[in-house]
Design an enzyme around this catalytic site. Structure first.
Site, PDB file in Angstrom:
ATOM      1  N   GLU A  38      34.705  52.591  48.973  1.00 59.35           N
ATOM      2  CA  GLU A  38      34.826  52.096  47.596  1.00 59.35           C
ATOM      3  C   GLU A  38      35.106  50.593  47.620  1.00 59.35           C
ATOM      4  OE1 GLU A  38      37.264  53.225  43.504  1.00 59.35           O
ATOM      5  OE2 GLU A  38      38.217  53.598  45.439  1.00 59.35           O
ATOM      6  N   LYS A  45      32.051  55.888  38.353  1.00 63.09           N
ATOM      7  CA  LYS A  45      33.348  56.562  38.440  1.00 63.09           C
ATOM      8  C   LYS A  45      33.751  57.116  37.075  1.00 63.09           C
ATOM      9  CE  LYS A  45      37.876  55.629  40.574  1.00 63.09           C
ATOM     10  NZ  LYS A  45      38.660  54.548  41.220  1.00 63.09           N
ATOM     11  N   CYS A  70      36.619  58.177  44.591  1.00 60.48           N
ATOM     12  CA  CYS A  70      38.068  58.088  44.667  1.00 60.48           C
ATOM     13  C   CYS A  70      38.822  59.000  43.684  1.00 60.48           C
ATOM     14  CB  CYS A  70      38.497  56.632  44.495  1.00 60.48           C
ATOM     15  SG  CYS A  70      40.179  56.290  45.122  1.00 60.48           S
TER      16      CYS A  70
END
Length: 267
Positions: free
Chosen positions: A40, A110, A151
């Site tokens: 990331e 995300k 994440c």
């Protein structure tokens, strides 16, 4: 299917980070990997103030360089994530994924933004700058369907069930946990999502940089559908390479048929 996780430090400039990523991709290809996976925000400091400065359009330099590297080495490339800016000026934390020909196979924005305030620990608010994505991401490969998240998405099991319902056998997760959440939850979450869904979980993180304002926990990880850790790094720069036997997905699901035993009428 062989995967290589490139646990690299974010360099002082975007150009230096891109060069380091390209070198890692080359090493992954030399090791015979089918997939190379970057962390990331691999070319951008993990700071909300930096995201607008590093943001690029979907045809920006980072995307073009990653596409060219995938094509050059004929490898699937999970391009970690970068700050992506759309035409309306919104900024996303986006992972671009490329096929062996360099073509764009998938883009995941995300979906869950990292807004936390842990007493005595980490404070971070992605939503101050970033916009959340609005979809789960599954893409086709010669090995079967694969999922992609970033994440903080790993903390939301509903997203993973959607990907598995769409056929995902492996979920790739570029991530950057910190030293507050990492020791407590990193391994736990990757093993939990693997066991919940009987899939391989693959997480690539940046290496720790003691000079950074946000210090990554590192510990890039590969977990089997049975919840076994097949490989895990420390905090230092390294490349993890592991072969995944995808037949294990069907075997585990046959031996312990969790997905067949679901009771959707109850939930």
């Amino acid at each position: 299917m062989k995967v290589s996780l490139i646990q690299m430090k974010v360099q002082k400039t975007k150009e230096e980070s891109l060069l380091a990523a390209e070198n890692g991709i080359r090493q992954a290809a030399d090791a015979g990997a089918d997939f190379a996976v970057l962390p990331e925000m691999f070319a951008c400091p993990y700071e909300t103030s930096g995201f607008p400065l590093y943001a690029e359009a979907e045809d920006g330099e980072s995307v073009l360089r990653l596409s060219a590297a995938a094509k050059k080495h004929q490898i699937y490339l999970v391009g970690g994530s970068i700050p992506e800016c759309d035409k309306e000026g919104r900024i996303y934390n986006t992972s671009f994924l490329f096929g062996r020909d360099g073509g764009l196979l998938a883009r995941h924005r995300k979906a869950h933004l990292f807004d936390i305030d842990i007493k005595g620990g980490q404070f971070f608010k992605e939503s101050a700058v970033l916009t959340a994505g609005d979809s789960a991401t599954v893409f086709p490969t010669e090995f079967g369907p694969m999922g992609l998240c970033i994440c903080y998405d790993i903390r939301f099991p509903e997203l993973f069930r959607v990907m598995v319902d769409q056929g995902a056998l492996v979920v790739f997760c570029p991530a950057a946990f910190n030293r507050t959440t990492g020791p407590k939850h990193w391994e736990l979450l990757f093993r939990s999502r693997a066991v919940d869904n009987q899939i391989f979980m693959v997480g690539a993180a940046p290496a720790a940089d003691e000079t950074a304002s946000y210090i990554s926990y590192g510990h890039s990880i590969i977990v089997s559908p049975w919840g076994e850790i097949l490989s895990q790094a420390g905090e230092q720069e390294t490349i993890l390479t592991e072969e995944l036997d995808l037949s294990q997905v069907a075997e585990v699901r046959e031996q312990l048929p969790l997905l067949k035993h679901r009771r959707p009428e109850l939930y």
